[in-house]
Design a protein around this motif. Structure first.
Motif, PDB file in Angstrom:
ATOM      1  N   VAL A   1       0.843  -1.208   0.000  1.00  0.00           N
ATOM      2  CA  VAL A   1       0.000   0.000   0.000  1.00  0.00           C
ATOM      3  C   VAL A   1       0.874   1.254   0.000  1.00  0.00           C
ATOM      4  CG1 VAL A   1      -0.323   0.124   2.522  1.00  0.00           C
ATOM      5  CG2 VAL A   1      -2.049   1.073   1.012  1.00  0.00           C
ATOM      6  N   GLY A   2       2.046   1.168   0.651  1.00  0.00           N
ATOM      7  CA  GLY A   2       2.985   2.295   0.689  1.00  0.00           C
ATOM      8  C   GLY A   2       3.781   2.309  -0.606  1.00  0.00           C
TER       9      GLY A   2
ATOM     10  N   GLY B   1      -6.036   6.530   8.601  1.00  0.00           N
ATOM     11  CA  GLY B   1      -6.519   6.119   7.284  1.00  0.00           C
ATOM     12  C   GLY B   1      -7.093   4.726   7.373  1.00  0.00           C
TER      13      GLY B   1
ATOM     14  N   GLY C   1      -5.076   2.800  10.143  1.00  0.00           N
ATOM     15  CA  GLY C   1      -5.209   3.467  11.446  1.00  0.00           C
ATOM     16  C   GLY C   1      -6.584   3.225  12.042  1.00  0.00           C
TER      17      GLY C   1
ATOM     18  N   HIS D   1      -3.901  11.784  15.562  1.00  0.00           N
ATOM     19  CA  HIS D   1      -3.423  13.004  14.925  1.00  0.00           C
ATOM     20  C   HIS D   1      -3.243  12.759  13.429  1.00  0.00           C
ATOM     21  CE1 HIS D   1      -1.195  16.580  13.920  1.00  0.00           C
ATOM     22  NE2 HIS D   1      -0.259  15.819  13.379  1.00  0.00           N
TER      23      HIS D   1
ATOM     24  N   ILE E   1       1.161   5.062  12.018  1.00  0.00           N
ATOM     25  CA  ILE E   1       0.668   4.356  10.825  1.00  0.00           C
ATOM     26  C   ILE E   1       0.303   5.398   9.741  1.00  0.00           C
ATOM     27  CG2 ILE E   1      -1.634   3.999  11.864  1.00  0.00           C
ATOM     28  CD1 ILE E   1       0.194   1.584   9.420  1.00  0.00           C
ATOM     29  N   VAL E   2       1.327   6.167   9.381  1.00  0.00           N
ATOM     30  CA  VAL E   2       1.207   7.152   8.289  1.00  0.00           C
ATOM     31  C   VAL E   2       2.093   6.695   7.124  1.00  0.00           C
ATOM     32  CG1 VAL E   2       0.625   9.223   9.613  1.00  0.00           C
ATOM     33  CG2 VAL E   2       3.014   8.513   9.448  1.00  0.00           C
TER      34      VAL E   2
ATOM     35  N   GLY F   1       5.226   6.893   4.386  1.00  0.00           N
ATOM     36  CA  GLY F   1       6.571   7.466   4.429  1.00  0.00           C
ATOM     37  C   GLY F   1       6.647   8.653   3.471  1.00  0.00           C
TER      38      GLY F   1
ATOM     39  N   ALA G   1       6.735  14.323   3.611  1.00  0.00           N
ATOM     40  CA  ALA G   1       5.731  14.973   4.480  1.00  0.00           C
ATOM     41  C   ALA G   1       5.744  14.411   5.898  1.00  0.00           C
ATOM     42  CB  ALA G   1       4.340  14.821   3.876  1.00  0.00           C
ATOM     43  N   THR G   2       6.225  13.181   6.063  1.00  0.00           N
ATOM     44  CA  THR G   2       6.201  12.566   7.401  1.00  0.00           C
ATOM     45  C   THR G   2       7.610  12.272   7.921  1.00  0.00           C
ATOM     46  OG1 THR G   2       6.010  10.366   6.411  1.00  0.00           O
ATOM     47  CG2 THR G   2       3.949  11.452   7.033  1.00  0.00           C
TER      48      THR G   2
ATOM     49  N   VAL H   1       4.596   0.874  12.934  1.00  0.00           N
ATOM     50  CA  VAL H   1       4.305  -0.061  11.839  1.00  0.00           C
ATOM     51  C   VAL H   1       4.151   0.725  10.534  1.00  0.00           C
ATOM     52  CG1 VAL H   1       3.305  -1.996  13.136  1.00  0.00           C
ATOM     53  CG2 VAL H   1       1.859  -0.050  12.529  1.00  0.00           C
TER      54      VAL H   1
ATOM     55  N   ARG I   1       6.653   3.554   8.579  1.00  0.00           N
ATOM     56  CA  ARG I   1       7.923   3.507   7.854  1.00  0.00           C
ATOM     57  C   ARG I   1       9.018   3.966   8.816  1.00  0.00           C
ATOM     58  NH1 ARG I   1       5.976   0.648   4.719  1.00  0.00           N
ATOM     59  NH2 ARG I   1       5.592   0.928   2.499  1.00  0.00           N
TER      60      ARG I   1
ATOM     61  N   VAL J   1       9.546  -1.475  11.474  1.00  0.00           N
ATOM     62  CA  VAL J   1      10.207  -0.794  10.355  1.00  0.00           C
ATOM     63  C   VAL J   1      11.357   0.066  10.866  1.00  0.00           C
ATOM     64  CG1 VAL J   1       8.246  -0.770   8.758  1.00  0.00           C
ATOM     65  CG2 VAL J   1       8.384   0.947  10.547  1.00  0.00           C
TER      66      VAL J   1
ATOM     67  N   HIS K   1      10.010  -6.031   9.419  1.00  0.00           N
ATOM     68  CA  HIS K   1       9.036  -5.484   8.449  1.00  0.00           C
ATOM     69  C   HIS K   1       8.101  -6.595   7.931  1.00  0.00           C
ATOM     70  CE1 HIS K   1       8.342  -2.071   5.332  1.00  0.00           C
ATOM     71  NE2 HIS K   1       7.229  -2.727   5.573  1.00  0.00           N
TER      72      HIS K   1
ATOM     73  N   ALA L   1       4.639  -6.786   8.935  1.00  0.00           N
ATOM     74  CA  ALA L   1       3.255  -6.518   9.358  1.00  0.00           C
ATOM     75  C   ALA L   1       2.213  -7.138   8.418  1.00  0.00           C
ATOM     76  CB  ALA L   1       3.024  -5.018   9.499  1.00  0.00           C
TER      77      ALA L   1
HETATM   78  P1  NDP Z   1      -4.036   5.870   4.180  1.00  0.00           P
HETATM   79  O1  NDP Z   1      -3.622   6.716   3.030  1.00  0.00           O
HETATM   80  O2  NDP Z   1      -5.391   5.260   4.190  1.00  0.00           O
HETATM   81  O3  NDP Z   1      -3.875   6.702   5.544  1.00  0.00           O
HETATM   82  C1  NDP Z   1      -2.814   7.543   5.805  1.00  0.00           C
HETATM   83  C2  NDP Z   1      -3.134   8.397   7.031  1.00  0.00           C
HETATM   84  O4  NDP Z   1      -1.965   9.153   7.366  1.00  0.00           O
HETATM   85  C3  NDP Z   1      -4.268   9.394   6.803  1.00  0.00           C
HETATM   86  O5  NDP Z   1      -5.101   9.403   7.931  1.00  0.00           O
HETATM   87  C4  NDP Z   1      -3.548  10.733   6.651  1.00  0.00           C
HETATM   88  O6  NDP Z   1      -4.384  11.782   7.078  1.00  0.00           O
HETATM   89  C5  NDP Z   1      -2.338  10.523   7.573  1.00  0.00           C
HETATM   90  N1  NDP Z   1      -1.210  11.371   7.209  1.00  0.00           N
HETATM   91  C6  NDP Z   1      -0.589  11.458   6.009  1.00  0.00           C
HETATM   92  N2  NDP Z   1       0.393  12.382   6.060  1.00  0.00           N
HETATM   93  C7  NDP Z   1       0.383  12.888   7.321  1.00  0.00           C
HETATM   94  C8  NDP Z   1       1.156  13.885   7.976  1.00  0.00           C
HETATM   95  N3  NDP Z   1       2.125  14.558   7.335  1.00  0.00           N
HETATM   96  N4  NDP Z   1       0.884  14.147   9.267  1.00  0.00           N
HETATM   97  C9  NDP Z   1      -0.096  13.473   9.912  1.00  0.00           C
HETATM   98  N5  NDP Z   1      -0.857  12.523   9.340  1.00  0.00           N
HETATM   99  C10 NDP Z   1      -0.627  12.250   8.054  1.00  0.00           C
HETATM  100  O7  NDP Z   1      -2.907   4.757   4.299  1.00  0.00           O
HETATM  101  P2  NDP Z   1      -2.989   3.291   4.953  1.00  0.00           P
HETATM  102  O8  NDP Z   1      -3.647   3.404   6.289  1.00  0.00           O
HETATM  103  O9  NDP Z   1      -3.529   2.337   3.974  1.00  0.00           O
HETATM  104  O10 NDP Z   1      -1.410   2.979   5.126  1.00  0.00           O
HETATM  105  C11 NDP Z   1      -0.601   3.864   5.881  1.00  0.00           C
HETATM  106  C12 NDP Z   1       0.861   3.504   5.730  1.00  0.00           C
HETATM  107  O11 NDP Z   1       1.173   2.375   6.503  1.00  0.00           O
HETATM  108  C13 NDP Z   1       1.341   3.119   4.327  1.00  0.00           C
HETATM  109  O12 NDP Z   1       1.534   4.240   3.493  1.00  0.00           O
HETATM  110  C14 NDP Z   1       2.634   2.408   4.631  1.00  0.00           C
HETATM  111  O13 NDP Z   1       3.716   3.312   4.669  1.00  0.00           O
HETATM  112  C15 NDP Z   1       2.401   1.844   6.042  1.00  0.00           C
HETATM  113  N6  NDP Z   1       2.310   0.380   5.993  1.00  0.00           N
HETATM  114  C16 NDP Z   1       3.256  -0.373   6.608  1.00  0.00           C
HETATM  115  C17 NDP Z   1       3.214  -1.744   6.541  1.00  0.00           C
HETATM  116  C18 NDP Z   1       4.248  -2.588   7.205  1.00  0.00           C
HETATM  117  O14 NDP Z   1       4.531  -3.670   6.697  1.00  0.00           O
HETATM  118  N7  NDP Z   1       4.784  -2.180   8.330  1.00  0.00           N
HETATM  119  C19 NDP Z   1       2.179  -2.443   5.774  1.00  0.00           C
HETATM  120  C20 NDP Z   1       1.194  -1.553   5.209  1.00  0.00           C
HETATM  121  C21 NDP Z   1       1.282  -0.200   5.318  1.00  0.00           C
HETATM  122  P3  NDP Z   1      -4.191  13.303   6.533  1.00  0.00           P
HETATM  123  O15 NDP Z   1      -4.007  13.199   5.040  1.00  0.00           O
HETATM  124  O16 NDP Z   1      -5.422  14.024   6.946  1.00  0.00           O
HETATM  125  O17 NDP Z   1      -2.980  13.844   7.214  1.00  0.00           O
END
Ligand code: NDP
Length: 310
Positions: free
Chosen positions: A69-70, A147, A150, A167, A195-196, A198, A201-202, A223, A225, A250, A272, A274
């Protein structure tokens, strides 16, 4: 008629290979030899992306299907500029990633690895009962990111505690308290779960100040990045006792993990994994191939990344 070309970057399961080969002539990355006009599709993953020299060597590239997804390793601006569609694998991994966050939270709080080692070392017989651990019941939990995953984490957490806040940059339509200030949230909670996505922006959003706010009894679960946490600051905070506990799937330079963490009993480390169950990886692989099949049928993909402009 000859089949269109697909470049495979990274690994693929047997099931994925069968489906790739039914529709495409597959070239593996290491076999790519200069420019290739026949390749219209790339199958890659969130870690390897599509390196710029490879993009340049594929003048007819139309679609990139990412296993994960990332997709922070994929240059989405460069893809948009060339009208290349990019797909990823959202939703199918929500439960297992959320389960891993909960697993780390429980594993750290109940010192599962330490106690397992205690039994195996014969200490239960030799030394008696193991030391007490900490409960997560009614803990205050903050989630950075609300998201797809989360929200699933939050739902699963409600079994343990009603005290859940989150947040993000914009509030969401969810039954948890919104905090517009990550540091304030970290100061208020016992457990912070990241769980944002990578990317820039983060990058190091969880910095020394956030870790200090979380505090000596606080627990960090990552979990998301490795880039989301200032890893050097986290190691130092754990060493100083300014941060209590960490559960990490991660890392900044994975598969390299800071060796200082290996000695710490208050830390749980995963490689890594998850989403790495047979069931979820199969669903992710199917979505990677479904996206490519759909492209051949309709010129579209089923699950485009949000930045896709074509
Ligand atoms: P989504 O796009 O559904 O959700 C991302 C969330 O992060 C949103 O709520 C968004 O809200 C928030 N966000 C994004 N940028 C920022 C910021 N700068 N500050 C605060 N909040 C922020 O993604 P998923 O939930 O599907 O996946 C999230 C991430 O989890 C993936 O991109 C991946 O990196 C990681 N992941 C890790 C895995 C692992 O193996 N460990 C497996 C799967 C995913 P808003 O835009 O309002 O800020």
């Amino acid at each position: 008629m000859s089949k269109p070309g697909l470049l495979l970057i990274g690994g693929a399961t047997e099931r994925m290979m069968e489906r790739f080969e039914a529709e495409f002539t597959v070239t593996r990355k290491d076999d790519l030899n200069g420019t290739n006009d026949a390749i219209i599709a790339v199958a890659t993953n969130g870690h390897d992306g599509v390196p710029a020299p490879i993009m340049a060597a594929l003048p007819n590239l139309k679609v990139v299907s990412c296993y994960g997804v990332g997709y922070d390793a994929i240059d989405t601006a460069a893809c948009n500029a060339r009208g290349i569609l990019v797909s990823h694998t959202p939703n199918v991994l929500n439960d297992d990633v959320a389960n891993t966050a909960i697993l780390l939270m429980l594993g750290v709080s109940r010192s599962v690895v330490r106690d397992d080692a205690y039994v195996r070392a014969g200490n239960w017989v030799a030394k008696g009962n193991a030391p007490l651990t900490n409960s997560v019941e009614n803990a205050k939990v903050g989630i950075l990111g609300m998201g797809r995953i989360g929200e699933r984490i939050a739902e699963k957490l409600t079994v343990f505690t009603p005290h859940i806040q989150y947040h993000t940059r914009c509030p969401k339509d969810v039954p948890y308290s919104y905090s517009d200030d990550l540091m304030a949230m970290a100061a208020d909670v016992d457990i912070l779960i990241a769980i944002v996505p990578g990317g820039p922006a983060t990058d190091k959003l969880i910095n020394d100040d956030v870790l200090n706010a979380l505090g000596p009894n606080g627990m960090l679960i990552n979990v998301a990045r490795g880039s989301v946490v200032d890893e050097a600051a986290m190691v130092k905070a754990l060493q100083d006792g300014r941060l209590g506990y960490a559960g990490l799937d991660v890392f900044e330079a994975e598969p390299k993990v800071p060796e200082a963490l290996f000695e710490m009993e208050n830390v749980l480390l995963l490689p890594h994994v998850a989403s790495a169950t047979h069931e979820t990886r199969r669903a992710m692989g199917d979505l990677v191939t479904d996206n490519l099949s759909e492209y051949l049928k309709s010129g579209q993909v089923l699950t485009p990344i949000p930045e896709c402009q074509t």
